[in-house]
Structures are given as C-alpha cells and as structure tokens.
Design a protein around this motif. Structure first.
Motif, mmCIF file in Angstrom:
data_model
loop_
_atom_site.group_PDB
_atom_site.id
_atom_site.type_symbol
_atom_site.label_atom_id
_atom_site.label_comp_id
_atom_site.label_asym_id
_atom_site.label_seq_id
_atom_site.Cartn_x
_atom_site.Cartn_y
_atom_site.Cartn_z
ATOM 1 N N GLY A 143 0.835 -1.192 0.000
ATOM 2 C CA GLY A 143 0.000 0.000 0.000
ATOM 3 C C GLY A 143 0.869 1.242 0.000
ATOM 4 O O GLY A 143 2.000 1.231 0.484
ATOM 5 N N ARG A 144 0.360 2.338 -0.523
ATOM 6 C CA ARG A 144 1.201 3.533 -0.623
ATOM 7 C C ARG A 144 1.531 4.132 0.728
ATOM 8 O O ARG A 144 2.490 4.876 0.868
ATOM 9 C CB ARG A 144 0.579 4.558 -1.549
ATOM 10 N N ASN A 145 0.763 3.804 1.778
ATOM 11 C CA ASN A 145 1.068 4.326 3.112
ATOM 12 C C ASN A 145 1.828 3.322 3.973
ATOM 13 O O ASN A 145 2.115 3.614 5.136
ATOM 14 C CB ASN A 145 -0.227 4.744 3.823
ATOM 15 N N ASP A 146 2.192 2.168 3.425
ATOM 16 C CA ASP A 146 3.000 1.191 4.153
ATOM 17 C C ASP A 146 4.463 1.621 4.109
ATOM 18 O O ASP A 146 4.865 2.414 3.257
ATOM 19 C CB ASP A 146 2.873 -0.192 3.517
ATOM 20 N N LYS A 155 5.004 5.789 -0.653
ATOM 21 C CA LYS A 155 4.618 6.870 -1.568
ATOM 22 C C LYS A 155 5.667 7.975 -1.624
ATOM 23 O O LYS A 155 5.744 8.702 -2.608
ATOM 24 C CB LYS A 155 3.253 7.437 -1.204
ATOM 25 N N LYS A 156 6.486 8.116 -0.579
ATOM 26 C CA LYS A 156 7.521 9.156 -0.543
ATOM 27 C C LYS A 156 8.893 8.621 -0.932
ATOM 28 O O LYS A 156 9.859 9.371 -0.962
ATOM 29 C CB LYS A 156 7.611 9.753 0.868
ATOM 30 N N CYS A 157 8.978 7.316 -1.184
ATOM 31 C CA CYS A 157 10.297 6.721 -1.431
ATOM 32 C C CYS A 157 10.376 6.093 -2.836
ATOM 33 O O CYS A 157 10.889 6.719 -3.747
ATOM 34 C CB CYS A 157 10.584 5.690 -0.350
ATOM 35 N N CYS A 158 9.879 4.889 -2.966
ATOM 36 C CA CYS A 158 10.104 4.126 -4.199
ATOM 37 C C CYS A 158 8.882 3.961 -5.085
ATOM 38 O O CYS A 158 8.954 3.271 -6.106
ATOM 39 C CB CYS A 158 10.637 2.746 -3.850
#
Length: 51
Positions: free
Chosen positions: A29-32, A43-46
C-alpha cells in the motif's frame, strides 16, 4: 492408446489455463513502510510517479 494420452494432455493444459495468476507477494500500500528499508512511506520513497 496414444490418442487417449493426447486427450488427457489437452485436458491438463486447459485446467492449467484456468488457474489463477501467481502473485509475487502481498501488495504494498502507498502508506505502508517502503520495502527498501529506508523507513519512509512507500509513496515518498520508491513508488513510481504517475505521468
């Protein structure tokens, strides 16, 4: 006799086609947390950016 084996083989191939696709693992998930180990959210990294 050889024709029976061909029919069995065809049936097996059809059954294989109906099987579900293999997944590489649980969906991220994008917030994991990012699996790269940075400690950031995915979502902030890869996560690939949408174009």
């Amino acid at each position: 006799m050889p024709q029976e084996r061909e029919e069995e083989r065809e049936e097996q191939e059809e059954e294989e086609d109906k099987s579900e696709p293999l997944l590489s693992g649980p969906r991220i998930g994008r917030n994991d947390l990012c699996p790269c180990g940075s400690g950031k959210k995915y979502k902030k990294c890869c996560q690939p950016e949408a174009v």
